[in-house]
Design a protein around this motif. Sequence first.
Motif, PDB file in Angstrom:
ATOM      1  N   UNK A  13       0.940  -1.177  -0.081  1.00  0.00           N
ATOM      2  CA  UNK A  13       0.030  -0.046   0.020  1.00  0.00           C
ATOM      3  C   UNK A  13       0.927   1.257  -0.105  1.00  0.00           C
ATOM      4  N   UNK A  14       1.028   1.855  -1.176  1.00  0.00           N
ATOM      5  CA  UNK A  14       1.939   2.989  -1.365  1.00  0.00           C
ATOM      6  C   UNK A  14       3.266   3.075  -0.641  1.00  0.00           C
ATOM      7  N   UNK A  15       4.064   1.966  -1.124  1.00  0.00           N
ATOM      8  CA  UNK A  15       5.234   1.531  -0.233  1.00  0.00           C
ATOM      9  C   UNK A  15       6.185   2.796  -0.165  1.00  0.00           C
ATOM     10  N   UNK A  16       6.202   3.758  -1.446  1.00  0.00           N
ATOM     11  CA  UNK A  16       7.241   4.824  -1.640  1.00  0.00           C
ATOM     12  C   UNK A  16       6.515   6.032  -0.923  1.00  0.00           C
ATOM     13  N   UNK A  17       5.339   6.200  -0.752  1.00  0.00           N
ATOM     14  CA  UNK A  17       4.756   7.147  -0.086  1.00  0.00           C
ATOM     15  C   UNK A  17       5.379   8.243   0.988  1.00  0.00           C
ATOM     16  N   UNK A  18       5.417   9.141   1.040  1.00  0.00           N
ATOM     17  CA  UNK A  18       6.149  10.088   1.967  1.00  0.00           C
ATOM     18  C   UNK A  18       7.636  10.081   2.198  1.00  0.00           C
ATOM     19  N   UNK A  19       8.231   9.463   0.955  1.00  0.00           N
ATOM     20  CA  UNK A  19       9.674   9.444   0.996  1.00  0.00           C
ATOM     21  C   UNK A  19      10.222  10.448   0.128  1.00  0.00           C
TER      22      UNK A  19
ATOM     23  N   UNK B 135      13.535 -13.258  -6.100  1.00  0.00           N
ATOM     24  CA  UNK B 135      12.801 -14.108  -5.402  1.00  0.00           C
ATOM     25  C   UNK B 135      11.408 -14.309  -6.279  1.00  0.00           C
ATOM     26  N   UNK B 136      11.057 -14.247  -7.273  1.00  0.00           N
ATOM     27  CA  UNK B 136      10.006 -14.352  -8.056  1.00  0.00           C
ATOM     28  C   UNK B 136       8.718 -14.244  -7.249  1.00  0.00           C
ATOM     29  N   UNK B 137       8.675 -12.917  -6.685  1.00  0.00           N
ATOM     30  CA  UNK B 137       7.532 -12.571  -6.044  1.00  0.00           C
ATOM     31  C   UNK B 137       6.319 -12.260  -6.760  1.00  0.00           C
ATOM     32  N   UNK B 138       5.104 -12.300  -6.306  1.00  0.00           N
ATOM     33  CA  UNK B 138       4.135 -11.942  -6.849  1.00  0.00           C
ATOM     34  C   UNK B 138       3.596 -10.954  -6.001  1.00  0.00           C
ATOM     35  N   UNK B 139       3.261  -9.634  -6.533  1.00  0.00           N
ATOM     36  CA  UNK B 139       2.857  -8.398  -5.842  1.00  0.00           C
ATOM     37  C   UNK B 139       1.648  -7.699  -6.549  1.00  0.00           C
ATOM     38  N   UNK B 140       0.741  -7.351  -5.396  1.00  0.00           N
ATOM     39  CA  UNK B 140      -0.275  -6.209  -5.662  1.00  0.00           C
ATOM     40  C   UNK B 140       0.002  -5.254  -5.189  1.00  0.00           C
ATOM     41  N   UNK B 141       0.429  -4.051  -5.942  1.00  0.00           N
ATOM     42  CA  UNK B 141       0.807  -2.570  -5.631  1.00  0.00           C
ATOM     43  C   UNK B 141      -0.149  -1.561  -5.817  1.00  0.00           C
ATOM     44  N   UNK B 142      -0.597  -1.126  -4.670  1.00  0.00           N
ATOM     45  CA  UNK B 142      -1.434   0.260  -4.768  1.00  0.00           C
ATOM     46  C   UNK B 142      -0.688   1.447  -4.549  1.00  0.00           C
ATOM     47  N   UNK B 143      -0.950   2.243  -5.478  1.00  0.00           N
ATOM     48  CA  UNK B 143      -0.151   3.652  -5.561  1.00  0.00           C
ATOM     49  C   UNK B 143      -0.778   4.668  -6.354  1.00  0.00           C
ATOM     50  N   UNK B 144      -0.722   5.988  -6.263  1.00  0.00           N
ATOM     51  CA  UNK B 144      -1.322   7.056  -7.232  1.00  0.00           C
ATOM     52  C   UNK B 144      -0.091   7.462  -7.947  1.00  0.00           C
ATOM     53  N   UNK B 145       1.150   6.993  -7.823  1.00  0.00           N
ATOM     54  CA  UNK B 145       2.321   7.590  -8.338  1.00  0.00           C
ATOM     55  C   UNK B 145       2.423   6.529  -9.806  1.00  0.00           C
TER      56      UNK B 145
END
Length: 256
Positions: free
Chosen positions: A174-180, A199-209
């Motif tokens: 959830x907005x992992x880069x927000x505020x940085x 690491x062959x990760x599956x990701x759901x990434x929520x962002x406004x960016x």
Amino acid sequence: MKPLLQVNQLSKSYERIQACDRISFDLYPGQVLGIVGESGSGKSTLLSAIANHISIDQGNIIYTNRSGENLEITQLPEHQRRWLMRTEWGFVQQNPRDGLRMKVSAGANIGERLLNIGVRHYGKIRDEAAHWLQQVEIDPTRMDDLPSTFSGGMQQRLQLARVLVTRPQLILMDEPTGGLDVSVQARLLDLLRSLVRNFHLSVILVTHDIGVVRLLAHRLLVMQQGQVVESGLTDQVLDDPQHPYTQLLVSAALTP
């Protein structure tokens, strides 16, 4: 290839507000799905519903676990959902302080997830903590320091280490880069891209960016007023947006 996660006709309303309206998508192993939209578009509600932080009004969420079983997330008992979140899933909060225990050391933050799955050997826990600190570019000599002594970017990287130590299949962000700061964002994005690949990760990434999803996401959902108005390969959607709302988001991202 079989989907890792299937979201089918998911809906959630708050009184008269339709936060999510019959949303469906598949997420495959090793894939990053970006979800973009302005505040109030429903993207964070969708992520919270998938994480089972809130109940849904209709639809289902099917997850294929490491054993190949299909699990209906909304039907799982509470103890199974907690176990899943400790092992095969991880959640990365926008504010790392919400995802860390601020009064225990960096190493203890990472080791706690190992303790939760039954690891008891102190030396193994320390070794794993040191390994994952290195993976997220934090000096292992900081293992016994409190997260409050870390910068915001380091706290976010520590939260990643805490989540990844159990080698989950699915990460919700959830907005992992927000505020940085911009320079800190760039370093974190490079790290995230490397971790996803290695690491062959599956990701759901929520962002406004828009810039974040362009760098990280393979596929993209664009949400407006609780609905998915456009979806597809990230570059395709951003380079040739079809919906007026997507065109507006892309245009705003390009404006200095």
